[in-house]
Design an enzyme around this catalytic site. Structure first.
Site, PDB file in Angstrom:
ATOM      1  CB  SER A 206      88.852  71.073  28.913  1.00 17.56           C
ATOM      2  OG  SER A 206      87.654  71.278  29.529  1.00 17.56           O
TER       3      SER A 206
ATOM      4  CE  LYS B  54      84.877  69.201  27.787  1.00 17.62           C
ATOM      5  NZ  LYS B  54      85.560  70.168  28.800  1.00 17.62           N
TER       6      LYS B  54
ATOM      7  CB  SER C 185      85.762  73.454  26.052  1.00 21.39           C
ATOM      8  OG  SER C 185      86.533  72.426  26.747  1.00 21.39           O
TER       9      SER C 185
END
Length: 395
Positions: free
Chosen positions: A59, A62, A119
Site C-alpha cells: 500500500s 497509494k 489505507s
C-alpha cells in the site's frame, strides 16, 4: 605497570567500538529487509540497507496515487469538495476499504483522508477513476510520473498496491517519492498527519502507529501484503531537523515500527556517519535482484490482505470458522440446508427490489467521473486543505 596500561588501552578501544557494535546488533535480530533514511532538508542519505533491492510496495503505492491526486488539485483539474462516484470496480476492492457501494458519492477530500488513515482500497480506486478513464491507464500514468521523478526502478500496475508480480519498487525510490511529495505539495502534505476522521457519524481511527506514537511524527504511510511483508514510509521532525525513513519487509508489524523508530532515533542523535554524504538523486539506481517473497501467509501466491491484517486477526481469530462448525453441530444437516434455502430466497427478493429501484432512479453512464456538488456556495475557491473538526491531526 605495562599490563595496566595495555588493559586501559583495550578498554578505551572497546568503549569506542560500543556505538558501532550496538548499531550492528540492533540489525542482526531482524530478517532481511530494505531501508533508507534521509535528511529531508537537503536530500542527503544518512543510512541505507539494500536500498536498491527490488521489493513489492504493497500500500505504499497509494502515496503515488496521492501524488497524482495532489498534482490534479494543484492544476485545478479537480476540487477538494467535488463529489466522485464509486464504480462497480471500486466497490469490489478487497480489504482494507471504506465500504463504498456502487454509485455512492464521496468527496475528493474524504477519499484522500480515507486512503491515508485507513489505507482504503476502494477510495484509492475512486480517485484513480476520477482522474483517468480506468485504473489501468491511471497506473500507467503513475509509472511515467514516477520515472520522471527519478524513481527508476518502480513500476505500478494498480492504484492500491494489491499484489501484482510486475508491481515493484525500492526503498530508495519510495524515499524519493516521499521527499518530492513534501517539496512539491506543501499545502496538501499536512493531510498525512491526520490520524482519525469522522465519516458518516463514525470516528475512524488511523492504522499508522508511527503517526500516533512517535514524538515529532509528521505522517506518511503503512503497507502490507504477504509478498512484501510489513512496509512503512515515515517522516518526522525534531529540533528543526526533518527526516524521512523507509522500511520494506518487516517480518511483523511491530518489527517495522521498531526498525523505523531506531533509524529515526539514530538520525536525530547524529549517530550516522556523514563523512561523504550522498544526495538521494546521486545514488546508483541499478536495481538488485528480484523481489523476495517475504512471508509464508500467502503460500507464495498473491494475497490481498489489508494493512490492518494483524489487528483484525487478533480481534477475530478464526471467528467465522468456529461459529460455522458450532452451528452445524447444533442444527444438524437438514436444518442447515433449510436455512440456506431461506437465506437464498431472501437474497433473491432483496436483489429484485434493488434492480427495480435502480430502474426507477436510472444509472450514471460514467460512474467513475466527477459529480459537481449541488450547492456552488459550498465549494472552495481554491483547492487548499480545510481545517475541520472532522479531522484529527497528530501535531
Amino acid at each position: 605497570m605495562e599490563s595496566n596500561f595495555l588493559v586501559s588501552k583495550a578498554k578505551l578501544f572497546l568503549y569506542m567500538l560500543m556505538p558501532v557494535w550496538l548499531l550492528f546488533m540492533s540489525e542482526v535480530g531482524y530478517g532481511r529487509y530494505s531501508a533508507i533514511i534521509i535528511d529531508a532538508d537537503n536530500g542527503s542519505v544518512l543510512h541505507e540497507v539494500e536500498a536498491t533491492q527490488a521489493w513489492y510496495p504493497a500500500s505504499l503505492t497509494k502515496v503515488m496515487t496521492l501524488y497524482m491526486t495532489f498534482s490534479a488539485l494543484k492544476m485545478g483539474q479537480v476540487q477538494l469538495r467535488d463529489n466522485i462516484r464509486t464504480s462497480a470496480h471500486a466497490a469490489r476492492q478487497p480489504n482494507s476499504k471504506l465500504g463504498l457501494r456502487q454509485g455512492e458519492l464521496i468527496t475528493v477530500e474524504d477519499a484522500i483522508i480515507a486512503v491515508i488513515t485507513r489505507s482504503a482500497n476502494d477510495a484509492a480506486v475512486v480517485l484513480a477513476e476520477s482522474l483517468e478513464e480506468s485504473e489501468d491507464y491511471f497506473a500507467l500514468k503513475m509509472t511515467l510520473r514516477a520515472q520522471s521523478l527519478g524513481m527508476k526502478n518502480t513500476n505500478f500496475m494498480n492504484a492500491t498496491g494489491l499484489p501484482n508480480d510486475k508491481q515493484v519498487t525500492t526503498s530508495l525510490d519510495m524515499a524519493i517519492l516521499a521527499w518530492r511529495i513534501q517539496r512539491d505539495f506543501p499545502d496538501y502534505y499536512q493531510y498525512f498527519s491526520i490520524h482519525s476522521f469522522n465519516y458518516k457519524g463514525n470516528e475512524l481511527r488511523g492504522i499508522n502507529k508511527f503517526v500516533a506514537n512517535y514524538p515529532g511524527a509528521e505522517g506518511m504511510k503503512t503497507g502490507f501484503t504477504c509478498g512484501s511483508g510489513y512496509n512503512l514510509i515515515a517522516a518526522a521532525h525534531r529540533n528543526n531537523q526533518h527526516l524521512i525513513g523507509v522500511v520494506l519487509g518487516g517480518m511483523t508489524s511491530a518489527e517495522r515500527y521498531q526498525l523505523m523508530n531506531s533509524m529515526m532515533d539514530e538520525g536525530f542523535a547524529n549517530r550516522y556517519s556523514t563523512v561523504q554524504p550522498r544526495h538521494i538523486s546521486n545514488i546508483p539506481t541499478v536495481s538488485t535482484g528480484v523481489p523476495p517473497y517475504q512471508l509464508s501467509c500467502g503460500n507464495g501466491k498473491a494475497s490481498a490482505i489489508g494493512d490492518n491484517y494483524n489487528e483484525k486477526k487478533k480481534a477475530h481469530p478464526n471467528k467465522r470458522k468456529h461459529s460455522l462448525i458450532g452451528k452445524t453441530k447444533r442444527l444438524g444437516k437438514k436444518t442447515l440446508i433449510s436455512k440456506k434455502k431461506a437465506v437464498n430466497k431472501s437474497k433473491a427478493a432483496s436483489k429484485t427490489k434493488t434492480i427495480s429501484k435502480s430502474k426507477r432512479l436510472g444509472k450514471s453512464k460514467n460512474p467513475g467521473r466527477i459529480m459537481k456538488p449541488a450547492s456552488k456556495s459550498k465549494r472552495l475557491t481554491k483547492s487548499r486543505p480545510v481545517a475541520s473538526k472532522r479531522y484529527r491531526h497528530n501535531n
